[in-house]
Design a protein around this motif. Structure first.
Motif, PDB file in Angstrom:
ATOM      1  N   ARG A 192       7.881 -54.468  73.588  1.00 37.17           N
ATOM      2  CA  ARG A 192       7.392 -54.814  72.254  1.00 37.17           C
ATOM      3  C   ARG A 192       5.877 -55.016  72.258  1.00 37.17           C
ATOM      4  NH1 ARG A 192      11.474 -58.488  68.847  1.00 37.17           N
ATOM      5  NH2 ARG A 192      13.308 -57.202  69.100  1.00 37.17           N
ATOM      6  N   MET A 193       5.366 -55.578  73.311  1.00 43.65           N
ATOM      7  CA  MET A 193       3.920 -55.767  73.415  1.00 43.65           C
ATOM      8  C   MET A 193       3.217 -54.410  73.475  1.00 43.65           C
ATOM      9  SD  MET A 193       1.997 -58.229  76.098  1.00 43.65           S
ATOM     10  CE  MET A 193       0.244 -58.452  76.124  1.00 43.65           C
ATOM     11  N   TYR A 194       3.802 -53.457  74.187  1.00 40.87           N
ATOM     12  CA  TYR A 194       3.238 -52.113  74.281  1.00 40.87           C
ATOM     13  C   TYR A 194       3.277 -51.414  72.926  1.00 40.87           C
ATOM     14  CZ  TYR A 194       2.547 -47.326  75.933  1.00 40.87           C
ATOM     15  OH  TYR A 194       2.079 -46.056  76.109  1.00 40.87           O
ATOM     16  N   VAL A 195       4.374 -51.570  72.187  1.00 40.22           N
ATOM     17  CA  VAL A 195       4.480 -50.973  70.853  1.00 40.22           C
ATOM     18  C   VAL A 195       3.443 -51.609  69.917  1.00 40.22           C
ATOM     19  CG1 VAL A 195       5.966 -50.725  68.832  1.00 40.22           C
ATOM     20  CG2 VAL A 195       6.881 -50.296  71.114  1.00 40.22           C
ATOM     21  N   ALA A 196       3.305 -52.927  69.962  1.00 41.30           N
ATOM     22  CA  ALA A 196       2.305 -53.616  69.131  1.00 41.30           C
ATOM     23  C   ALA A 196       0.901 -53.159  69.481  1.00 41.30           C
ATOM     24  CB  ALA A 196       2.429 -55.129  69.307  1.00 41.30           C
ATOM     25  N   GLN A 197       0.636 -52.940  70.758  1.00 40.07           N
ATOM     26  CA  GLN A 197      -0.677 -52.466  71.188  1.00 40.07           C
ATOM     27  C   GLN A 197      -0.973 -51.096  70.603  1.00 40.07           C
ATOM     28  OE1 GLN A 197      -1.015 -51.450  75.332  1.00 40.07           O
ATOM     29  NE2 GLN A 197      -3.237 -51.626  75.308  1.00 40.07           N
ATOM     30  N   ASN A 198      -0.015 -50.196  70.651  1.00 37.60           N
ATOM     31  CA  ASN A 198      -0.223 -48.849  70.125  1.00 37.60           C
ATOM     32  C   ASN A 198      -0.319 -48.830  68.615  1.00 37.60           C
ATOM     33  OD1 ASN A 198      -0.157 -46.567  72.234  1.00 37.60           O
ATOM     34  ND2 ASN A 198       1.327 -48.060  72.970  1.00 37.60           N
ATOM     35  N   ALA A 199       0.449 -49.672  67.951  1.00 36.55           N
ATOM     36  CA  ALA A 199       0.427 -49.706  66.489  1.00 36.55           C
ATOM     37  C   ALA A 199      -0.884 -50.270  65.957  1.00 36.55           C
ATOM     38  CB  ALA A 199       1.597 -50.528  65.966  1.00 36.55           C
ATOM     39  N   ALA A 204      -3.217 -58.726  80.641  1.00 44.53           N
ATOM     40  CA  ALA A 204      -3.631 -57.329  80.481  1.00 44.53           C
ATOM     41  C   ALA A 204      -3.264 -56.481  81.698  1.00 44.53           C
ATOM     42  CB  ALA A 204      -5.132 -57.261  80.216  1.00 44.53           C
ATOM     43  N   THR A 205      -3.356 -57.043  82.882  1.00 45.56           N
ATOM     44  CA  THR A 205      -3.032 -56.293  84.103  1.00 45.56           C
ATOM     45  C   THR A 205      -1.546 -55.940  84.145  1.00 45.56           C
ATOM     46  OG1 THR A 205      -4.792 -57.458  85.251  1.00 45.56           O
ATOM     47  CG2 THR A 205      -3.189 -56.325  86.617  1.00 45.56           C
ATOM     48  N   THR A 206      -0.703 -56.864  83.751  1.00 44.86           N
ATOM     49  CA  THR A 206       0.741 -56.612  83.720  1.00 44.86           C
ATOM     50  C   THR A 206       1.068 -55.506  82.727  1.00 44.86           C
ATOM     51  OG1 THR A 206       1.113 -58.936  84.262  1.00 44.86           O
ATOM     52  CG2 THR A 206       2.997 -57.695  83.428  1.00 44.86           C
ATOM     53  N   LEU A 207       0.424 -55.542  81.559  1.00 40.79           N
ATOM     54  CA  LEU A 207       0.641 -54.501  80.558  1.00 40.79           C
ATOM     55  C   LEU A 207       0.157 -53.145  81.069  1.00 40.79           C
ATOM     56  CD1 LEU A 207       1.641 -53.802  77.735  1.00 40.79           C
ATOM     57  CD2 LEU A 207      -0.649 -54.294  76.892  1.00 40.79           C
ATOM     58  N   LEU A 208      -0.979 -53.122  81.759  1.00 36.50           N
ATOM     59  CA  LEU A 208      -1.493 -51.879  82.332  1.00 36.50           C
ATOM     60  C   LEU A 208      -0.498 -51.285  83.319  1.00 36.50           C
ATOM     61  CD1 LEU A 208      -3.822 -49.836  82.888  1.00 36.50           C
ATOM     62  CD2 LEU A 208      -4.593 -51.426  84.654  1.00 36.50           C
ATOM     63  N   LYS A 209       0.063 -52.106  84.190  1.00 33.72           N
ATOM     64  CA  LYS A 209       1.055 -51.623  85.164  1.00 33.72           C
ATOM     65  C   LYS A 209       2.303 -51.106  84.458  1.00 33.72           C
ATOM     66  CE  LYS A 209      -0.470 -54.658  88.886  1.00 33.72           C
ATOM     67  NZ  LYS A 209      -0.136 -55.830  89.724  1.00 33.72           N
ATOM     68  N   PHE A 210       2.729 -51.790  83.406  1.00 32.85           N
ATOM     69  CA  PHE A 210       3.899 -51.361  82.644  1.00 32.85           C
ATOM     70  C   PHE A 210       3.648 -50.013  81.978  1.00 32.85           C
ATOM     71  CE2 PHE A 210       6.403 -51.349  78.687  1.00 32.85           C
ATOM     72  CZ  PHE A 210       7.673 -51.451  79.229  1.00 32.85           C
ATOM     73  N   ARG A 211       2.467 -49.853  81.367  1.00 31.25           N
ATOM     74  CA  ARG A 211       2.127 -48.590  80.708  1.00 31.25           C
ATOM     75  C   ARG A 211       2.081 -47.445  81.718  1.00 31.25           C
ATOM     76  NH1 ARG A 211      -2.525 -49.743  78.636  1.00 31.25           N
ATOM     77  NH2 ARG A 211      -3.774 -48.677  80.177  1.00 31.25           N
TER      78      ARG A 211
END
Length: 118
Positions: A3-10, A44-51
């Protein structure tokens, strides 16, 4: 994380930007489902690894294809936007006095000279 990744892209935010938005915006926290009283937001680092993990397995296009198909089935469309945050504050009404009503001159007048100038 999804959900955080979707919110980031939106919203078109960077990894650091969406991390900050998690702490600043209640609507982002609500969408992601994070209660800061109970847990901390992913950094931010965790999100980068997830992406990178999603991209390595080719899941990004499939993910957003499925999201767009689900939204289109109910007549909605997902586009990238931006978050706008504003705070309104009450201010006292200021009455204009006579000097305030006069428009200041922007051009200095040159002094009149008489005679022949060289």
């Amino acid at each position: 994380m999804l959900r955080m990744y979707v919110a980031q892209n939106a919203t078109g935010l960077s990894d650091e930007g969406i991390e900050d938005a998690m702490y600043d915006s209640g609507s982002v926290r609500h969408f992601v489902g994070v209660d800061l009283a109970i847990e901390s937001a992913p950094d931010a680092t965790t999100l980068l690894k997830f992406r990178r993990l999603l991209e390595a397995h080719g899941l990004t296009r499939k993910l957003f294809g499925a999201i767009n198909a689900q939204l289109e089935s109910v007549g909605l469309l997902l586009r990238q936007g931006s978050i706008v945050d504003a705070t309104l504050i009450a201010a006292a009404l200021r009455r204009r006095t006579a000097p305030d009503r006069v428009t200041p001159r922007c051009i200095n007048r040159r002094k009149e000279t008489r005679g022949i100038s060289a």
